[in-house]
Design a protein around this motif. Sequence first.
Motif: not given
Lengths: 174, 186
Positions: A19-36, A48-51
């Motif tokens: 969706s390329l929304q600025p405040d969009g949530e990450s997809s389910n495919g993101d690993s827990d390590i990356v999210q952490a 990431l937010r700026s890009l």
Amino acid sequence: MTLHLTHEQLCELILADSSLQPDGESSNGDSDIVQAHLRACLICSAELRSLRDSLSHFRDASISYAQQEFAHSYARRSSIAPPHSYLSQPLYWTAAAVVCVAALFPLSMHRQRPISGDAPTISAAPQQTAESDAALLADIDQDISADVPAPMQPLADPTAGTTSATSTSDQRSN
Amino acid sequence: MTQQAPATSLEDMDSIIATYEQRVFRFHLISVRDRDLAQSLTQDTFVRAWAARHTFRGDCSISTWLMRIALNLIRDHTRTDRFRFWKRVSETAIDVSDISSHVPHRDSSLESRLIASEQMALVWESVAQLSDRQRSVFLLRFLEELELSEIATITGLPISTVKTHLYRALATIRARHNATTHKESL
């Protein structure tokens, strides 16, 4: 030493966000390590937010601009050929008549240029000049054709002067 | 991805133009960044689609098929020296100032608007630095929001190659973004 997200991990996060929304949530495919890591690392999360914001602004501005340009080009194309309903409008025919008159006006001015009242006066002056020139030429011809030029006329007949003198003396003697 | 009926729907070119013209024009406009050229290429896209309608097998959507034609036209046109010369002298070329006014301002503060305009300009200028292939893939993904499989169909590239082009395009944008951020922090 804190390890940041690799370029591939960052790209996967951006690509996963369809969706390329600025405040969009990450997809389910993101690993827990990356999210952490994103929760812990302010540098990576800010980048990431700026890009995401930059890509979102680019997309929104491009779409908005393209819509405006499409509307303009569509309006230009529509204005080239007037719809059939225009032919029945008085304003359309009035404009057409004005254009025709404007186009014919220079031609009529060129063909119907009026003869001004000063024309005889202007033409009379050369005529008088021609007459005076003819008279002058006639006088010159007469002088040239004469046997004795006019200034030397008294010398042409010497007796004429004697006769007159004799008569004068006769008159005195008398 | 929805598959559409091939030959029967393509015969109705008026409805196809009405449905897809704006999208095709947008892709051309942002790709070549010239209004007149984008309009001309959009017309050529539908002319070519009409001429090649019998070759459409229905193995992809009409939208994907049209975008493939559009992409080939852009590729053919931008390779010529005439295009490079025209791009330099064209009066209808798009400048970043033309498009920056279209950045939506969700926040009304002046600072937010300036930041949004700068971010948009950063991507706009970075896209100009990309190779033709990277730019096309980037626009198909981040402007048209197509799936990677659709982009692979349009470009004729494997999905892995599409991802590689996207990674490189994002690396260019990221490098410029970091350089700008670093300059502002000094």
